[in-house]
Write a protein that holds these residues in place. Sequence first.
Motif, PDB file in Angstrom:
ATOM      1  N   HIS A  78       8.747  22.434  11.334  1.00  0.00           N
ATOM      2  CA  HIS A  78       8.805  20.155  12.422  1.00  0.00           C
ATOM      3  C   HIS A  78      10.106  20.532  12.598  1.00  0.00           C
ATOM      4  O   HIS A  78      10.229  19.351  13.553  1.00  0.00           O
ATOM      5  CB  HIS A  78       8.600  19.663  11.275  1.00  0.00           C
ATOM      6  CG  HIS A  78       9.601  20.119   9.701  1.00  0.00           C
ATOM      7  ND1 HIS A  78       8.955  21.212   9.117  1.00  0.00           N
ATOM      8  CD2 HIS A  78      10.570  19.527   9.803  1.00  0.00           C
ATOM      9  CE1 HIS A  78       9.749  21.273   8.737  1.00  0.00           C
ATOM     10  NE2 HIS A  78      10.824  20.426   8.123  1.00  0.00           N
ATOM     11  N   ARG A  79      11.302  21.408  12.426  1.00  0.00           N
ATOM     12  CA  ARG A  79      12.793  21.261  13.369  1.00  0.00           C
ATOM     13  C   ARG A  79      12.720  22.110  14.503  1.00  0.00           C
ATOM     14  O   ARG A  79      13.561  22.904  13.794  1.00  0.00           O
ATOM     15  CB  ARG A  79      13.955  21.575  11.785  1.00  0.00           C
ATOM     16  CG  ARG A  79      14.821  20.884  12.334  1.00  0.00           C
ATOM     17  CD  ARG A  79      15.781  21.434  10.573  1.00  0.00           C
ATOM     18  NE  ARG A  79      14.994  21.032   9.561  1.00  0.00           N
ATOM     19  CZ  ARG A  79      15.176  19.468   8.940  1.00  0.00           C
ATOM     20  NH1 ARG A  79      15.628  18.038  10.189  1.00  0.00           N
ATOM     21  NH2 ARG A  79      14.878  19.039   8.032  1.00  0.00           N
ATOM     22  N   GLY A 127       4.229  21.208  12.189  1.00  0.00           N
ATOM     23  CA  GLY A 127       4.403  19.631  10.640  1.00  0.00           C
ATOM     24  C   GLY A 127       3.550  19.983   9.457  1.00  0.00           C
ATOM     25  O   GLY A 127       4.214  19.241   9.023  1.00  0.00           O
ATOM     26  N   VAL A 128       3.193  21.258   9.867  1.00  0.00           N
ATOM     27  CA  VAL A 128       2.453  21.674   8.159  1.00  0.00           C
ATOM     28  C   VAL A 128       3.478  22.561   7.951  1.00  0.00           C
ATOM     29  O   VAL A 128       3.210  24.042   8.048  1.00  0.00           O
ATOM     30  CB  VAL A 128       0.965  21.983   7.700  1.00  0.00           C
ATOM     31  CG1 VAL A 128       0.565  22.229   6.396  1.00  0.00           C
ATOM     32  CG2 VAL A 128       0.160  21.430   8.861  1.00  0.00           C
ATOM     33  N   VAL A 129       4.322  22.392   6.914  1.00  0.00           N
ATOM     34  CA  VAL A 129       5.023  22.850   6.281  1.00  0.00           C
ATOM     35  C   VAL A 129       3.959  24.536   5.759  1.00  0.00           C
ATOM     36  O   VAL A 129       3.358  24.513   5.247  1.00  0.00           O
ATOM     37  CB  VAL A 129       5.895  22.590   5.106  1.00  0.00           C
ATOM     38  CG1 VAL A 129       7.008  23.655   3.960  1.00  0.00           C
ATOM     39  CG2 VAL A 129       6.869  21.676   5.252  1.00  0.00           C
ATOM     40  N   ALA A 160       9.715  26.619   2.559  1.00  0.00           N
ATOM     41  CA  ALA A 160       7.608  26.814   2.718  1.00  0.00           C
ATOM     42  C   ALA A 160       8.179  28.171   2.175  1.00  0.00           C
ATOM     43  O   ALA A 160       7.081  28.402   2.047  1.00  0.00           O
ATOM     44  CB  ALA A 160       8.490  27.246   4.272  1.00  0.00           C
ATOM     45  N   SER A 190      14.977  20.720   0.951  1.00  0.00           N
ATOM     46  CA  SER A 190      13.535  20.466   1.217  1.00  0.00           C
ATOM     47  C   SER A 190      12.735  18.857   1.337  1.00  0.00           C
ATOM     48  O   SER A 190      12.990  18.676   0.352  1.00  0.00           O
ATOM     49  CB  SER A 190      12.675  21.435   0.463  1.00  0.00           C
ATOM     50  OG  SER A 190      12.470  21.957  -0.113  1.00  0.00           O
ATOM     51  N   ALA A 191      13.560  18.158   2.295  1.00  0.00           N
ATOM     52  CA  ALA A 191      13.271  16.968   2.151  1.00  0.00           C
ATOM     53  C   ALA A 191      14.379  15.802   1.590  1.00  0.00           C
ATOM     54  O   ALA A 191      15.602  16.527   1.856  1.00  0.00           O
ATOM     55  CB  ALA A 191      12.160  16.519   2.417  1.00  0.00           C
ATOM     56  N   HIS A 256      17.195  14.098   7.013  1.00  0.00           N
ATOM     57  CA  HIS A 256      15.987  15.366   6.863  1.00  0.00           C
ATOM     58  C   HIS A 256      15.065  14.351   8.397  1.00  0.00           C
ATOM     59  O   HIS A 256      14.240  15.698   9.367  1.00  0.00           O
ATOM     60  CB  HIS A 256      14.874  14.987   6.032  1.00  0.00           C
ATOM     61  CG  HIS A 256      13.502  15.322   6.135  1.00  0.00           C
ATOM     62  ND1 HIS A 256      13.383  16.636   6.309  1.00  0.00           N
ATOM     63  CD2 HIS A 256      12.131  14.941   6.203  1.00  0.00           C
ATOM     64  CE1 HIS A 256      12.378  16.917   6.169  1.00  0.00           C
ATOM     65  NE2 HIS A 256      11.305  15.610   6.848  1.00  0.00           N
TER      66      HIS A 256
HETATM   67  C1  LIG Z   1       1.863  21.185   3.894  1.00  0.00           C
HETATM   68  C2  LIG Z   1       3.698  20.448   3.658  1.00  0.00           C
HETATM   69  N1  LIG Z   1       3.364  19.390   2.452  1.00  0.00           N
HETATM   70  C3  LIG Z   1       4.120  18.467   2.930  1.00  0.00           C
HETATM   71  C4  LIG Z   1       4.836  18.280   3.624  1.00  0.00           C
HETATM   72  C5  LIG Z   1       5.874  17.520   3.782  1.00  0.00           C
HETATM   73  N2  LIG Z   1       7.403  17.577   4.413  1.00  0.00           N
HETATM   74  C6  LIG Z   1       7.658  17.782   5.694  1.00  0.00           C
HETATM   75  S1  LIG Z   1       8.845  18.696   5.679  1.00  0.00           S
HETATM   76  C7  LIG Z   1       9.190  19.403   4.309  1.00  0.00           C
HETATM   77  C8  LIG Z   1      10.450  19.568   3.765  1.00  0.00           C
HETATM   78  C9  LIG Z   1      10.584  20.718   4.081  1.00  0.00           C
HETATM   79  O1  LIG Z   1      11.912  21.713   3.721  1.00  0.00           O
HETATM   80  P1  LIG Z   1      11.935  23.310   4.130  1.00  0.00           P
HETATM   81  O2  LIG Z   1      10.986  23.404   4.353  1.00  0.00           O
HETATM   82  O3  LIG Z   1      12.988  23.675   3.507  1.00  0.00           O
HETATM   83  O4  LIG Z   1      12.649  22.618   6.031  1.00  0.00           O
HETATM   84  P2  LIG Z   1      13.613  21.480   6.015  1.00  0.00           P
HETATM   85  O5  LIG Z   1      13.004  20.020   6.924  1.00  0.00           O
HETATM   86  O6  LIG Z   1      14.404  21.877   5.610  1.00  0.00           O
HETATM   87  O7  LIG Z   1      14.415  22.243   7.460  1.00  0.00           O
HETATM   88  C10 LIG Z   1       7.993  18.565   3.349  1.00  0.00           C
HETATM   89  C11 LIG Z   1       8.023  18.338   2.246  1.00  0.00           C
HETATM   90  C12 LIG Z   1       4.601  18.792   5.019  1.00  0.00           C
HETATM   91  N3  LIG Z   1       4.910  19.049   6.312  1.00  0.00           N
HETATM   92  N4  LIG Z   1       3.678  19.928   4.560  1.00  0.00           N
END
Ligand SMILES: Cc1ncc(C[n+]2csc(CCOP(=O)(O)OP(=O)(O)O)c2C)c(N)n1
Length: 343
Positions: A78-79, A127-129, A160, A190-191, A256
């Motif tokens: 997502h980033r 978008g799915v971690v 992740a 993480s968020a 985030h």
């Molecule tokens: C399977 C899943 N669970 C929860 C989410 C909600 N979510 C979006 S970003 C995020 C945090 C992810 O943290 P990290 O993997 O460390 O990436 P960062 O945002 O720090 O780049 C979460 C929990 C999602 N997108 N997918």
Amino acid sequence: MTDGQDGAVTAAASNRDIARLTALHGLMARIRAFERAAETGQTRGSVLGAVHLSIGQEAVAAGVCAQLRRDDLLLSTHRGHGHTLAKGADARAMMLELLGKAGGTSNGRGGSMHIADFSVGMLGANGVVSANIPIAVGAAQAIRLKGGDQVVVCLFGDGAINRGPFMEGLNWAKVFNLPVLFVCEDNGWSATTRTSELTAGDGAAARARSMDVTAIEIDGNDLALVDETAREVVARLRAGDGPILIHARTYRLLGHTASDTAGYRPAGEAEGRWEGDPMRRNRAVLEAAGVGAHEIDALEQAATDEMTRALDDAEAAPFAPAALAFDDVQDAGAPTRFWTREG
Ligand SMILES: Cc1ncc(C[n+]2csc(CCOP(=O)(O)OP(=O)(O)O)c2C)c(N)n1
């Protein structure tokens, strides 16, 4: 080789490194300027949906992706704007994509969190971690079956590694010795949760080693170190010595998402971390090596100009026609039966 020749070789190598670090600084500046423009677009209401900015993490994107060939493959999260840009995607097409406009990398159907550009080997943000990990492993398996020498890079956050696909993906990649570079871009959060509060054990590298996957832990804000590590690792993967994981420690300097003020972080934490900003650190390296501040300023200004133009152009562009939403969707025919809870 005489001392004098040795010295000459070292000096030449170091000139090359500075030229390379200067070019990579320009790439980091383009990533940061793209993120700032995306942030502006969100504030103005032209960039729709959540945008996750990578400000503070640019050295990982630039250092890793600049080691790749165009036909190498990339999977992101997502980033993912920085990774996509560093893999060679066109900034203007990326901005059009963020705004849902015609001419975007996927004609506006992917947006920020699902940005992709197959023409440069960027198979998609996700978008799915953690969901990008098995896709990367599958792509590497395809490369192996076809006998190619490309590598696959899969970037993901520290959050992740707490999802199942991380373990499944690393296991499969190791069992088949696949050419995957897993990069855990560890920004500490993480968020809204500090990742250490929800992670057992010693994290990404320890988990990789438990499966006999080579793991290298580095300071992900040290551009030269990321560049050098990625160079060695990509060469090893191309030679068949895979998979490998890099655990790169960095920091997410902003919230985030672009609209998150990160009030859950202790006061002063982020402010203090601007000292370690990879752009600031690399600027110091360049200036110490004799690169003029004006030259670095010019690189950064050119990046800002490019991305400001990209946003302005994207805002003026038309939306993609609605009918395009149905392109590239598999037509399985009309359903012949509908299932209900009762069966
Ligand atoms: C399977 C899943 N669970 C929860 C989410 C909600 N979510 C979006 S970003 C995020 C945090 C992810 O943290 P990290 O993997 O460390 O990436 P960062 O945002 O720090 O780049 C979460 C929990 C999602 N997108 N997918």
